[in-house]
Write a protein that holds these residues in place. Structure first.
Motif, mmCIF file in Angstrom:
data_model
loop_
_atom_site.group_PDB
_atom_site.id
_atom_site.type_symbol
_atom_site.label_atom_id
_atom_site.label_comp_id
_atom_site.label_asym_id
_atom_site.label_seq_id
_atom_site.Cartn_x
_atom_site.Cartn_y
_atom_site.Cartn_z
ATOM 1 N N ALA A 44 0.831 -1.199 0.000
ATOM 2 C CA ALA A 44 0.000 0.000 0.000
ATOM 3 C C ALA A 44 0.868 1.251 0.000
ATOM 4 O O ALA A 44 0.560 2.233 -0.700
ATOM 5 N N SER A 45 1.947 1.252 0.763
ATOM 6 C CA SER A 45 2.842 2.410 0.791
ATOM 7 C C SER A 45 3.448 2.663 -0.586
ATOM 8 O O SER A 45 3.565 3.818 -1.025
ATOM 9 N N ALA A 46 3.832 1.596 -1.275
ATOM 10 C CA ALA A 46 4.414 1.750 -2.610
ATOM 11 C C ALA A 46 3.378 2.295 -3.594
ATOM 12 O O ALA A 46 3.694 3.157 -4.430
ATOM 13 N N ARG A 47 2.152 1.819 -3.506
ATOM 14 C CA ARG A 47 1.110 2.319 -4.413
ATOM 15 C C ARG A 47 0.780 3.778 -4.109
ATOM 16 O O ARG A 47 0.586 4.587 -5.020
ATOM 17 N N ARG A 48 0.706 4.134 -2.828
ATOM 18 C CA ARG A 48 0.415 5.525 -2.471
ATOM 19 C C ARG A 48 1.491 6.475 -2.990
ATOM 20 O O ARG A 48 1.178 7.604 -3.383
ATOM 21 N N ALA A 49 2.721 6.029 -2.997
ATOM 22 C CA ALA A 49 3.792 6.880 -3.516
ATOM 23 C C ALA A 49 3.534 7.241 -4.978
ATOM 24 O O ALA A 49 3.850 8.352 -5.416
ATOM 25 N N ARG A 50 2.927 6.329 -5.721
ATOM 26 C CA ARG A 50 2.646 6.595 -7.128
ATOM 27 C C ARG A 50 1.392 7.431 -7.316
ATOM 28 O O ARG A 50 1.167 7.977 -8.397
ATOM 29 N N LEU A 51 0.563 7.526 -6.286
ATOM 30 C CA LEU A 51 -0.679 8.299 -6.365
ATOM 31 C C LEU A 51 -0.554 9.666 -5.698
ATOM 32 O O LEU A 51 -1.502 10.454 -5.722
ATOM 33 N N ALA A 52 0.590 9.955 -5.118
ATOM 34 C CA ALA A 52 0.745 11.145 -4.281
ATOM 35 C C ALA A 52 0.584 12.442 -5.057
ATOM 36 O O ALA A 52 0.168 13.469 -4.493
ATOM 37 N N GLY A 53 0.894 12.454 -6.351
ATOM 38 C CA GLY A 53 0.833 13.692 -7.115
ATOM 39 C C GLY A 53 -0.549 14.267 -7.249
ATOM 40 O O GLY A 53 -0.701 15.462 -7.545
ATOM 41 N N ALA A 54 -1.589 13.475 -7.014
ATOM 42 C CA ALA A 54 -2.969 13.948 -7.144
ATOM 43 C C ALA A 54 -3.517 14.513 -5.843
ATOM 44 O O ALA A 54 -4.694 14.887 -5.783
ATOM 45 N N VAL A 55 -2.675 14.598 -4.797
ATOM 46 C CA VAL A 55 -3.148 15.001 -3.471
ATOM 47 C C VAL A 55 -2.351 16.208 -2.986
ATOM 48 O O VAL A 55 -1.123 16.265 -3.145
ATOM 49 N N ASP A 56 -3.056 17.158 -2.380
ATOM 50 C CA ASP A 56 -2.413 18.312 -1.779
ATOM 51 C C ASP A 56 -1.372 17.859 -0.750
ATOM 52 O O ASP A 56 -1.610 16.918 0.026
#
Length: 338
Positions: A44-56
């Motif tokens: 989950a941490s690895a996936r969130r790192a790839r999704l982080a650009g869409a979040v403030d």
């Protein structure tokens, strides 16, 4: 069934009671359950790192620290007023479940229902909504969307089991609420233990111990939604639960691997929210490639799942706890009574 039970180890399956592999004392003494938790957290941490650009950035830092983000005044006042008015005026198919003395109603946001809710449709299709939810869930798989109505002290019965502190499942997952009305402390607001979304060494010790003692818990616990006492929270090094009494137009997004509950209501009350839940197989390395990321599929998930459960119940293969309430307003009194 043994091959299926074994294959379930690599899926989101969570029930100790329903799977002799997941519930095996020998395998869990060897660390099966705790290892599933640790691997799911890392992925989950690895996936969130790839999704982080869409979040403030501020929201991302808050979520990483606490496991929960609370955004007051989420929508512009005029937009929120229109959204609330269209939901309050809605009459659509819904279902209810009775848990203790509380009645929960879910109205699925199906394609037909969303046609009557233009402001709601615009919101759930917007990047401001989906970016934060996807990040919290660590996947772009589309959230299951409902209007949720909670009627507290609405029936005769025991205590509402959702008021016990618990983790929904063994892996990071997401629930979100956009509240249509104020939720004061007396009306059972959301309760969360900040920081409990992280699988610390102490938490993994507790997960292993729980996997060996699952038969001692209630039905939810045995099915993998683990309950915990406040004394054990302290032993695991977490702080006290926080009650999120919030005004209308507040969005709450939480990782429900973290410990949470519905706060006890001191009086009969009703709360209504736009509600989302997002889960996927926690062992998939990619963030996308899910049919539910397509709007046409996303908006049919809830109705399809209920239809499948209805079919299994008719065949005597499963129990369907959600009762048809007919076409009803989210604001109407409960249909179910004990």
């Amino acid at each position: 069934m043994a091959p299926l039970h074994l294959a379930a180890v690599a899926t989101s399956a969570r029930s100790f009671a329903g799977n002799p592999v997941l519930g095996s004392d020998r395998l869990n003494r060897w660390g099966l359950h705790a290892r599933r938790v640790a691997v799911a957290q890392a992925m989950a941490s690895a996936r969130r790192a790839r999704l982080a650009g869409a979040v403030d950035k501020a929201d991302r830092e808050t979520f990483e620290r606490d496991g929960i983000v609370v955004k007051r005044d989420f929508l512009p006042p005029e937009t929120f007023a229109r959204l609330r008015a269209e939901i309050e005026a809605l009459r659509a198919p819904a279902r209810e479940i009775l848990q203790g003395d509380a009645v929960s109603r879910l109205t699925p946001l199906s394609p037909a229902t969303l046609k009557a809710l233009p402001e709601t449709r615009t919101l759930v299709d917007s990047p401001a909504w989906s970016g934060l939810l996807n990040y919290a869930a660590s996947t772009r798989a589309g959230a299951v969307l409902f209007i949720q109505t909670i009627h507290s002290h609405a029936a005769t019965g025991g205590d509402d089991p959702q008021t016990e502190l618990h983790s929904d499942t063994f892996y990071p997952s997401m629930k979100a609420w956009l509240y249509l009305h104020d939720v004061p402390a007396e009306d059972g607001p959301f309760v969360y233990v900040p920081g409990s979304h992280r699988a610390t060494p102490r938490r993994l010790w507790w997960e292993r111990a729980s996997s060996l003692a699952w038969r001692e818990g209630n039905g939810h616990h045995r099915r993998g939604s683990l309950r915990i006492s406040e004394d054990m929270l302290r032993r695991l090094g977490y702080g006290p639960p926080v009650t999120y009494a919030v005004p209308a137009n507040t969005l709450v997004v939480a990782d429900t691997y973290g410990f949470h509950a519905r706060g006890p209501s001191s009086r009969p009350s009703t709360r209504v929210a736009l509600w989302a839940q997002q889960r996927r197989n926690p062992f998939l390395p990619w963030t996308g490639l899910s049919p539910t990321s397509l709007r046409a599929v996303r908006d049919r998930q809830a109705v399809a799942a209920w239809g499948l459960a209805d079919g299994l119940a008719r065949l005597g293969l499963a129990r369907q706890p959600w009762h048809d309430a007919g076409a009803i307003s989210p604001m109407d009194p409960p249909v179910l009574r004990r």
